[in-house]
Design a protein around this motif. Structure first.
Motif, PDB file in Angstrom:
ATOM      1  N   GLY A 260     -44.252 -40.293 -31.774  1.00  0.00           N
ATOM      2  CA  GLY A 260     -44.004 -39.138 -30.969  1.00  0.00           C
ATOM      3  C   GLY A 260     -42.719 -38.583 -31.664  1.00  0.00           C
ATOM      4  O   GLY A 260     -41.871 -39.296 -32.152  1.00  0.00           O
ATOM      5  N   THR A 261     -42.976 -37.360 -31.708  1.00  0.00           N
ATOM      6  CA  THR A 261     -41.768 -36.474 -32.546  1.00  0.00           C
ATOM      7  C   THR A 261     -41.821 -34.993 -31.352  1.00  0.00           C
ATOM      8  O   THR A 261     -42.392 -34.780 -30.475  1.00  0.00           O
ATOM      9  CB  THR A 261     -42.130 -35.938 -33.807  1.00  0.00           C
TER      10      THR A 261
ATOM     11  N   THR B   8     -43.183 -28.258 -30.128  1.00  0.00           N
ATOM     12  CA  THR B   8     -44.163 -29.418 -29.955  1.00  0.00           C
ATOM     13  C   THR B   8     -43.649 -30.677 -29.568  1.00  0.00           C
ATOM     14  O   THR B   8     -42.772 -31.083 -30.288  1.00  0.00           O
ATOM     15  CB  THR B   8     -45.266 -29.534 -31.063  1.00  0.00           C
ATOM     16  N   ASP B   9     -44.119 -31.167 -28.252  1.00  0.00           N
ATOM     17  CA  ASP B   9     -43.303 -32.460 -28.111  1.00  0.00           C
ATOM     18  C   ASP B   9     -44.554 -33.323 -27.826  1.00  0.00           C
ATOM     19  O   ASP B   9     -45.342 -33.166 -26.782  1.00  0.00           O
ATOM     20  CB  ASP B   9     -42.626 -32.106 -26.766  1.00  0.00           C
TER      21      ASP B   9
ATOM     22  N   LEU C 218     -37.727 -47.923 -25.075  1.00  0.00           N
ATOM     23  CA  LEU C 218     -38.464 -46.772 -25.336  1.00  0.00           C
ATOM     24  C   LEU C 218     -39.866 -46.662 -24.722  1.00  0.00           C
ATOM     25  O   LEU C 218     -40.454 -45.659 -24.488  1.00  0.00           O
ATOM     26  CB  LEU C 218     -38.486 -46.430 -26.945  1.00  0.00           C
ATOM     27  N   ARG C 219     -40.417 -47.994 -24.818  1.00  0.00           N
ATOM     28  CA  ARG C 219     -41.620 -48.245 -24.192  1.00  0.00           C
ATOM     29  C   ARG C 219     -41.749 -47.934 -22.725  1.00  0.00           C
ATOM     30  O   ARG C 219     -42.698 -47.293 -22.181  1.00  0.00           O
ATOM     31  CB  ARG C 219     -42.205 -49.630 -24.495  1.00  0.00           C
ATOM     32  N   GLU C 220     -40.604 -48.346 -21.924  1.00  0.00           N
ATOM     33  CA  GLU C 220     -40.455 -47.935 -20.691  1.00  0.00           C
ATOM     34  C   GLU C 220     -40.559 -46.408 -20.410  1.00  0.00           C
ATOM     35  O   GLU C 220     -40.904 -45.912 -19.198  1.00  0.00           O
ATOM     36  CB  GLU C 220     -39.196 -48.629 -19.815  1.00  0.00           C
ATOM     37  N   ALA C 221     -39.610 -45.962 -21.302  1.00  0.00           N
ATOM     38  CA  ALA C 221     -39.331 -44.495 -20.943  1.00  0.00           C
ATOM     39  C   ALA C 221     -40.259 -43.498 -21.507  1.00  0.00           C
ATOM     40  O   ALA C 221     -40.691 -42.441 -20.936  1.00  0.00           O
ATOM     41  CB  ALA C 221     -37.988 -44.045 -22.003  1.00  0.00           C
ATOM     42  N   LEU C 222     -41.115 -43.817 -22.571  1.00  0.00           N
ATOM     43  CA  LEU C 222     -42.104 -43.181 -23.100  1.00  0.00           C
ATOM     44  C   LEU C 222     -43.598 -43.528 -23.229  1.00  0.00           C
ATOM     45  O   LEU C 222     -44.391 -42.832 -23.410  1.00  0.00           O
ATOM     46  CB  LEU C 222     -41.708 -42.598 -24.547  1.00  0.00           C
ATOM     47  N   GLY C 223     -43.735 -44.718 -22.984  1.00  0.00           N
ATOM     48  CA  GLY C 223     -45.041 -45.310 -22.995  1.00  0.00           C
ATOM     49  C   GLY C 223     -45.403 -45.980 -24.349  1.00  0.00           C
ATOM     50  O   GLY C 223     -44.615 -45.775 -25.216  1.00  0.00           O
ATOM     51  N   ALA C 224     -46.621 -46.715 -24.601  1.00  0.00           N
ATOM     52  CA  ALA C 224     -46.815 -47.415 -25.613  1.00  0.00           C
ATOM     53  C   ALA C 224     -46.930 -46.606 -26.830  1.00  0.00           C
ATOM     54  O   ALA C 224     -46.830 -47.203 -28.200  1.00  0.00           O
ATOM     55  CB  ALA C 224     -48.232 -48.144 -25.593  1.00  0.00           C
ATOM     56  N   GLY C 225     -47.221 -45.317 -26.763  1.00  0.00           N
ATOM     57  CA  GLY C 225     -47.283 -44.287 -27.974  1.00  0.00           C
ATOM     58  C   GLY C 225     -46.188 -43.720 -28.429  1.00  0.00           C
ATOM     59  O   GLY C 225     -45.915 -42.913 -29.468  1.00  0.00           O
TER      60      GLY C 225
ATOM     61  N   THR D 270     -37.629 -31.178 -36.950  1.00  0.00           N
ATOM     62  CA  THR D 270     -38.584 -32.347 -36.338  1.00  0.00           C
ATOM     63  C   THR D 270     -37.251 -33.381 -35.972  1.00  0.00           C
ATOM     64  O   THR D 270     -36.565 -33.980 -37.039  1.00  0.00           O
ATOM     65  CB  THR D 270     -39.484 -32.843 -37.130  1.00  0.00           C
ATOM     66  N   PHE D 271     -37.549 -33.976 -34.667  1.00  0.00           N
ATOM     67  CA  PHE D 271     -36.598 -35.369 -34.288  1.00  0.00           C
ATOM     68  C   PHE D 271     -37.501 -36.453 -33.992  1.00  0.00           C
ATOM     69  O   PHE D 271     -38.601 -36.083 -33.224  1.00  0.00           O
ATOM     70  CB  PHE D 271     -35.942 -34.922 -33.324  1.00  0.00           C
ATOM     71  N   ILE D 272     -36.864 -37.570 -33.989  1.00  0.00           N
ATOM     72  CA  ILE D 272     -37.594 -38.846 -33.384  1.00  0.00           C
ATOM     73  C   ILE D 272     -36.592 -39.459 -32.743  1.00  0.00           C
ATOM     74  O   ILE D 272     -35.455 -39.355 -32.922  1.00  0.00           O
ATOM     75  CB  ILE D 272     -38.154 -39.921 -34.355  1.00  0.00           C
TER      76      ILE D 272
END
Length: 221
Positions: A153-154, A164-165, A142-149, A124-126
């Motif tokens: 995430g992993t 699972t992503d 990372l907020r710009e790239a992935l969103g607030a959540g 599992t990676f973060i």
């Protein structure tokens, strides 16, 4: 003497009339009593018959109501059982991401290179905190790239070939992957390919890699 003998027949007629009247009166009284007794008996029979009919109808209605309640109770029990099973399955899926991934990714076909050995790993990676614009190479958050959540995430790779992503913009996604010649080829359950690039390995497990999320490259390891 002649007067005395003439009065006797009149007395006899009077007595006869009285007797006849008495007999008629007795007959009328007897008939009235008989009629009254008969009517009372008839009314009693009708009342008894009415009570019996009402009792039968009430019993039939009670049985019908009990049968209806029994059916409703059975249906409610089955619905509750089905609902409980659904909730149990949902809970098991939530508690076991590997099982959920396997189910969702069952029909995915990952393209492979013919004649090249296929392998898998379990890890599992973060994100390591670095991200950049795929076109300009400029750093982004990372907020710009992935969103607030993104912080929760992993990416999890399983040794059965599923992954699972939970870093995607669409929420948690599942899929299948293969490792061939130190390259990872991965396909999401919606038939999109994961744009993943491994830069270093450690005993069959990627040590450093990046994933392109909608034009933003996120780095791991």
């Amino acid at each position: 003497m002649a007067g005395k003998h003439a009065a006797t027949p009149n007395k006899g007629k009077k007595v006869a009339v009285i007797v006849i009247i008495a007999v008629l009166a007795a007959a009328l009284i007897g008939g009235g009593i008989f009629f009254f007794v008969s009517m009372n008996g008839k009314n009693d029979k009708e009342k008894k018959a009415s009570v019996q009919v009402t009792t039968v109808e009430t019993t039939a209605q009670t049985q019908a109501r009990q049968q209806s309640q029994t059916k409703e109770t059975g249906a409610s029990a089955k619905a509750s059982q089905g609902s409980a099973q659904d909730q149990t399955q949902a809970q098991q899926s939530a508690e076991d991401p590997g099982n959920q991934s396997t189910t969702a990714a069952a029909d995915i076909v990952v393209p492979t290179q013919e004649g090249v050995k296929v392998s898998y790993f379990n890890a599992t990676f973060i994100p390591n905190g670095e991200a950049q614009d795929a076109e300009t190479g400029n750093p982004v958050s990372l907020r710009e790239a992935l969103g607030a959540g993104y912080s929760e995430g992993t990416i999890t790779f399983n040794d059965d070939g599923t992954f699972t992503d939970s870093l995607t913009a669409a929420g948690e996604m599942t899929g299948k992957y293969v490792v061939q010649d130190e390259k990872i080829t991965a396909t999401y359950s919606d038939d999109r390919n994961m744009e993943i690039k491994v830069t270093s390995w450690n005993d069959g497990t990627p040590a450093q890699f990046s994933v392109n999320y909608g034009g933003c490259i996120v780095f791991f390891g």
